[in-house]
Design a protein around this motif. Structure first.
Motif, PDB file in Angstrom:
ATOM      1  N   GLY A   8      -7.854  -4.571   6.293  1.00 42.89           N
ATOM      2  CA  GLY A   8      -6.783  -5.390   7.024  1.00 42.89           C
ATOM      3  C   GLY A   8      -7.498  -6.117   8.394  1.00 42.89           C
ATOM      4  O   GLY A   8      -8.001  -5.173   9.279  1.00 42.89           O
ATOM      5  N   ALA A   9      -7.823  -7.358   8.380  1.00 42.99           N
ATOM      6  CA  ALA A   9      -8.641  -8.003   9.374  1.00 42.99           C
ATOM      7  C   ALA A   9      -7.822  -8.897  10.209  1.00 42.99           C
ATOM      8  O   ALA A   9      -8.384  -9.633  10.719  1.00 42.99           O
ATOM      9  N   GLY A  13      -6.454  -5.115  13.111  1.00 46.62           N
ATOM     10  CA  GLY A  13      -7.797  -4.693  12.339  1.00 46.62           C
ATOM     11  C   GLY A  13      -8.982  -5.464  13.250  1.00 46.62           C
ATOM     12  O   GLY A  13      -9.964  -4.693  13.518  1.00 46.62           O
ATOM     13  N   ALA A  14      -8.951  -6.644  13.598  1.00 44.79           N
ATOM     14  CA  ALA A  14      -9.893  -7.307  14.105  1.00 44.79           C
ATOM     15  C   ALA A  14     -10.519  -6.704  15.684  1.00 44.79           C
ATOM     16  O   ALA A  14     -11.442  -6.419  15.843  1.00 44.79           O
ATOM     17  N   VAL A  70     -10.602   5.683   7.414  1.00 40.49           N
ATOM     18  CA  VAL A  70     -10.022   4.374   6.792  1.00 40.49           C
ATOM     19  C   VAL A  70      -8.972   3.963   7.727  1.00 40.49           C
ATOM     20  O   VAL A  70      -7.960   4.663   7.531  1.00 40.49           O
ATOM     21  N   VAL A  71      -8.895   3.042   8.321  1.00 42.18           N
ATOM     22  CA  VAL A  71      -7.719   2.286   9.054  1.00 42.18           C
ATOM     23  C   VAL A  71      -7.243   1.325   8.177  1.00 42.18           C
ATOM     24  O   VAL A  71      -7.777   0.436   7.601  1.00 42.18           O
ATOM     25  N   VAL A  72      -5.769   1.436   7.908  1.00 37.55           N
ATOM     26  CA  VAL A  72      -5.119   0.670   6.936  1.00 37.55           C
ATOM     27  C   VAL A  72      -4.059  -0.347   7.790  1.00 37.55           C
ATOM     28  O   VAL A  72      -3.117   0.494   8.496  1.00 37.55           O
ATOM     29  N   THR A  73      -4.373  -1.392   7.849  1.00 38.27           N
ATOM     30  CA  THR A  73      -3.463  -2.498   8.864  1.00 38.27           C
ATOM     31  C   THR A  73      -3.293  -3.571   8.298  1.00 38.27           C
ATOM     32  O   THR A  73      -3.671  -4.768   8.427  1.00 38.27           O
ATOM     33  N   VAL A  74      -2.456  -3.381   6.959  1.00 35.42           N
ATOM     34  CA  VAL A  74      -2.109  -4.754   6.242  1.00 35.42           C
ATOM     35  C   VAL A  74      -0.534  -4.881   6.525  1.00 35.42           C
ATOM     36  O   VAL A  74       0.122  -3.784   6.897  1.00 35.42           O
ATOM     37  N   PRO A  75       0.110  -6.050   6.177  1.00 33.33           N
ATOM     38  CA  PRO A  75       1.786  -6.172   6.385  1.00 33.33           C
ATOM     39  C   PRO A  75       2.201  -4.889   5.248  1.00 33.33           C
ATOM     40  O   PRO A  75       1.577  -4.577   4.365  1.00 33.33           O
TER      41      PRO A  75
END
Length: 221
Positions: A8-9, A13-14, A70-75
């Motif tokens: 997720g960017a 995330g960015a 791991v970072v999960v940063t999605v809707p």
């Protein structure tokens, strides 16, 4: 230093990619549109004077496999697209919030029988999920970080069921510029969801603990 995969960017995330590389971590970042669409972000981070680590772009599966954490940063509506196998056995940082206007209504969140972090844990059954970064505006990750020991340093909440995973995430948060308040197990993650006192404002650890204690379920508001 640890390699961090970021799936997720978007805004969070960015920003995490930027400050993680500043702190000396190697980052492999992915979005839903393909690595080539992240060329500008990679070039920008590589040009930072404060850079101590490295960054590269990949697919979600590749980022999940490369990351030791791991970072999960999605809707939230896209949680089902997060690859499961590459994240097996790893610490996974879940940044999600539930926004019905974006995600559609989810019955078990509407009736508060579960939380977003518990949903992430159910999707990633062998991963060690830790809730973090869901209550800070993205730009504040770079604007409000400060050195360890700074008086009234901003604090961020974590929640999780694995003590070692939480300890790693707390150390990571310290290295990128924030104190940590442990809210307890994943089931207590609701205390820092949207509309709670700790969601959004800049608070130090003592203030954030107070905010967690004042949080109410939606049904009790």
């Amino acid at each position: 230093m640890t390699t961090i995969g970021i799936i997720g960017a978007g805004n969070i995330g960015a920003q995490l990619a930027r400050i993680s590389v500043d702190a000396g971590y190697d980052v492999v970042i992915a979005n839903s549109r393909g690595p080539e669409t992240l060329a500008d972000l990679v070039a920008e981070v590589e040009a930072r004077d404060t850079r101590q680590g490295s960054i590269s772009a990949a697919t979600a599966t590749e980022a999940g496999a490369a990351g030791e954490v791991v970072v999960v940063t999605v809707p939230l509506k896209n949680l089902g697209d997060v690859p499961v196998e590459p994240l097996a056995g790893k610490v996974v940082v879940d940044t999600n919030n539930y926004y019905p206007e974006r995600d559609g209504h989810i019955a078990e969140l509407d009736d508060e029988s579960t939380t977003t972090a518990e949903m992430a844990q159910a999707h990633l059954p062998t991963s060690k999920v830790v809730k973090a970064f869901n209550h800070i505006y993205a730009q504040h990750l770079t604007e409000q970080r400060s050195a360890t020991g700074t008086e009234h340093r901003r604090a961020l909440v974590i929640a999780g069921d694995d003590a070692d995973a939480k300890a790693w995430v707390a150390d990571y948060i310290d290295r990128i510029g924030f104190d940590t308040v442990d809210a307890g197990p994943l089931a207590e993650g609701w205390r820092i969801q949207r509309d709670t006192p700790g969601y959004g404002p800049e608070l130090d650890a003592e203030q954030l603990r107070q905010a967690l204690g004042e949080a109410k379920r939606y049904r009790d508001m």
